[in-house]
Write an enzyme that holds these catalytic residues in place. Structure first.
Site, short mmCIF file in Angstrom:
data_model
loop_
_atom_site.label_atom_id
_atom_site.label_comp_id
_atom_site.label_asym_id
_atom_site.label_seq_id
_atom_site.Cartn_x
_atom_site.Cartn_y
_atom_site.Cartn_z
CB SER A 7 -0.95 0.03 1.13
OG SER A 7 -0.12 -0.05 2.49
CG ASN A 94 -4.74 -4.24 12.57
OD1 ASN A 94 -4.25 -4.16 11.46
ND2 ASN A 94 -5.26 -5.38 13.30
CB SER A 261 -12.12 25.82 -30.14
OG SER A 261 -11.90 25.18 -31.17
CD GLU A 274 -17.77 22.26 -20.80
OE1 GLU A 274 -18.22 21.35 -21.85
OE2 GLU A 274 -16.72 22.85 -21.21
CE1 TYR A 301 -6.65 -3.10 8.31
CE2 TYR A 301 -5.89 -5.31 8.09
CZ TYR A 301 -5.67 -3.94 7.60
OH TYR A 301 -5.16 -3.62 6.40
CD GLN A 306 -2.89 -2.36 2.00
OE1 GLN A 306 -2.24 -2.83 3.05
NE2 GLN A 306 -2.70 -2.98 0.71
CE LYS A 309 -4.62 3.69 4.73
NZ LYS A 309 -5.29 2.39 4.48
N1 ARG Z 1 -1.15 -1.55 5.27
C1 ARG Z 1 -2.25 -1.92 6.02
C2 ARG Z 1 -3.45 -0.75 5.72
O1 ARG Z 1 -3.42 0.00 5.18
C3 ARG Z 1 -1.83 -1.60 7.38
C4 ARG Z 1 -2.44 -2.53 8.42
C5 ARG Z 1 -2.12 -3.87 8.33
N2 ARG Z 1 -2.41 -4.38 9.41
C6 ARG Z 1 -2.54 -5.98 9.22
N3 ARG Z 1 -3.27 -6.69 10.17
N4 ARG Z 1 -2.10 -6.50 8.17
O2 ARG Z 1 -4.52 -1.10 5.89
#
Ligand code: ARG
Length: 445
Positions: A7, A94, A261, A274, A301, A306, A309
């Site tokens: 990521s 996490n 244009s 636009e 989690y 991930q 974002k």
């Molecule tokens: N790169 C992960 C994210 O953005 C960080 C958290 C990772 N946690 C885990 N249990 N692998 O979510």
């Protein structure tokens, strides 16, 4: 695995938040005697060095290190050695990522709020300038009744005010600190969650560790507010596009926000408007993307999260640009009030006023008045003039009960001035609302 797992290509945008949260965390660990003051100091110095490096050279992208958290920790180990390993005590990625992301989204909310305040000021300023400028008001995009341009612009002020309230509300809900929730269950170390929450500007720590590491409501709240705001911007943009077209000719866009244009030399295209209209579609897409990502995830989690974002980052940059573009457009537009007024007159926008006059002054039932008015509009149309340009003789030929007094009802000025009910289009009402808005925005200080 390296490629799907990494990521860092996008979460490096969180580096400032990650460093700030790590500094707050290790300071708390020292205060609670979980690490020594000496180790904490070494770690904080190291984190500050890393921040300087990131600032100067950007964040290095090593996919083996997966994300911003591991990238920074690995660099810290290179810089300060073994002490670096104490930073991650009583914490997990996490709660770390949940904290970093909340901090990032909180900044994005603050940016949206600042942008919206500037847009509101621009709207209020132009509305005040045009409190008396008359234009056709539309329903079905057909001329309906005259309104003032100031009233029309203030309609967008009201939308922006609701956006402000949505972002402020979302910010209040976001402002709890997940740090210390650890992986999912909390931690056995004697940490002080109030201390880290306070250091990072949160109102309090979150109250359930399972929820805290798996909650992305704050990001969804932001995206919902962003999406709704983008719809408002898109509607304003659409009106600018229509108004700038030659048959309307209600507005000349600022040159700085238009393009030419490559083939037609006479063209001046409202590209910025636009694109704001187009961006709204993408922002709504970002909201949908994260809603679908979160749907059906079990506690706590999961790695799906991930993917939270990119849509938020994308929406934030599109939204900030869109707000800035519309602020520039409102600020810099030249409103062609002559054309607007003419369109209001030739669109027979005061036909309702004529019918109302026949009812109140000549005691004619509304249905009959409606019919007489239709005949008057037809005559004016055939002569290519405004209703008030018909002579008394011409009007009396349609219905003998009409007298001189009718002219006071037929002008567009009389029509808007009469609509002085609370929230109506009368210049006095517009000025009243403008004054309240100026006060609210602190424009008179
Ligand atoms: N790169 C992960 C994210 O953005 C960080 C958290 C990772 N946690 C885990 N249990 N692998 O979510």
């Amino acid at each position: 695995m390296r490629e799907i797992n990494a990521s860092i290509p996008f979460d490096k945008a969180l580096w400032r938040q990650d460093i700030a949260a790590s500094k707050a965390h290790v300071a708390m660990l020292a205060a609670c005697d979980i690490v020594t003051d000496a180790d904490a100091e070494t770690i904080i110095d190291g984190l500050e060095t890393i921040a300087g490096e990131y600032e100067a050279n950007g964040v290095p992208e090593d996919w083996d290190l997966e994300d911003i958290h591991m990238t920074t920790e690995a660099r810290l180990a290179e810089l300060v050695g073994l002490a670096a390993g104490r930073l991650h005590t009583a914490r997990s990625r996490n709660d770390q990522v949940a904290t970093d992301f909340r901090l990032w989204v909180r900044d994005a909310m603050d940016q949206a709020l600042a942008g919206l305040a500037a847009l509101q000021c621009a709207l209020v300023t132009r509305a005040e300038e045009h409190a008396e400028s008359i234009m056709p008001g539309f329903t079905h995009l057909q001329t309906a009744q005259p309104v003032t341009l100031g009233h029309h612009l203030m309609a967008y002020y009201e939308m922006a005010a609701r956006d402000v309230s949505r972002f402020s509300d979302a910010r209040r809900r976001l402002n709890q600190c997940p740090l210390g929730s650890a992986a999912l269950a909390g931690t056995g170390f004697p940490i002080d969650r109030e201390m880290t929450a306070q250091a990072l500007g949160f109102a309090k720590p979150t109250d359930n560790s399972l929820d805290a590491v798996s909650d992305r409501d704050f990001a969804l709240d932001y995206l919902q507010a962003a999406a709704q705001c983008s719809l408002h911007l898109s509607r304003l943009a659409e009106e600018m596009v229509i108004w700038a077209s030659q048959p309307f000719g209600f507005v000349r866009m600022p040159d700085t926000l238009s393009t030419g244009s490559s083939i037609m030399p006479q063209k001046k295209n409202p590209d910025a408007a636009e694109l704001v209209r187009g961006h709204a579609g993408r922002i709504v897409g970002c909201l949908t993307s994260l809603m679908v990502t979160m749907k059906g995830l079990p506690l706590a989690y999961s790695k799906d999260m991930q993917d939270d974002k990119p849509p938020v980052f994308e929406a934030a940059s599109l939204l900030n640009l869109s707000i800035a573009a519309m602020t520039g457009m409102v600020d810099g537009a030249t409103f062609r009030t002559d054309r607007m007024r003419q369109a209001a007159e030739l669109g027979y926008a005061t036909a309702t006023d004529l019918a109302d006059w026949l009812v109140t002054q000549a005691d004619i039932p509304f249905r009959e008045a409606h019919h007489i008015t239709g005949a008057a509009v037809k005559l004016a149309e055939s002569k290519g003039v405004a209703l008030e340009a018909l002579t008394l003789t011409e009007l009396q030929a349609i219905d003998s009960r009409i007298d001189e007094g009718v002219y006071s009802a037929l002008s567009v000025e009389a029509s808007v001035a009469a609509r002085a009910s609370h929230g109506g289009t009368a210049p006095a009402e517009v000025r009243k609302r403008v004054a309240e808005a100026r006060q609210q925005l602190g424009m008179d200080q």
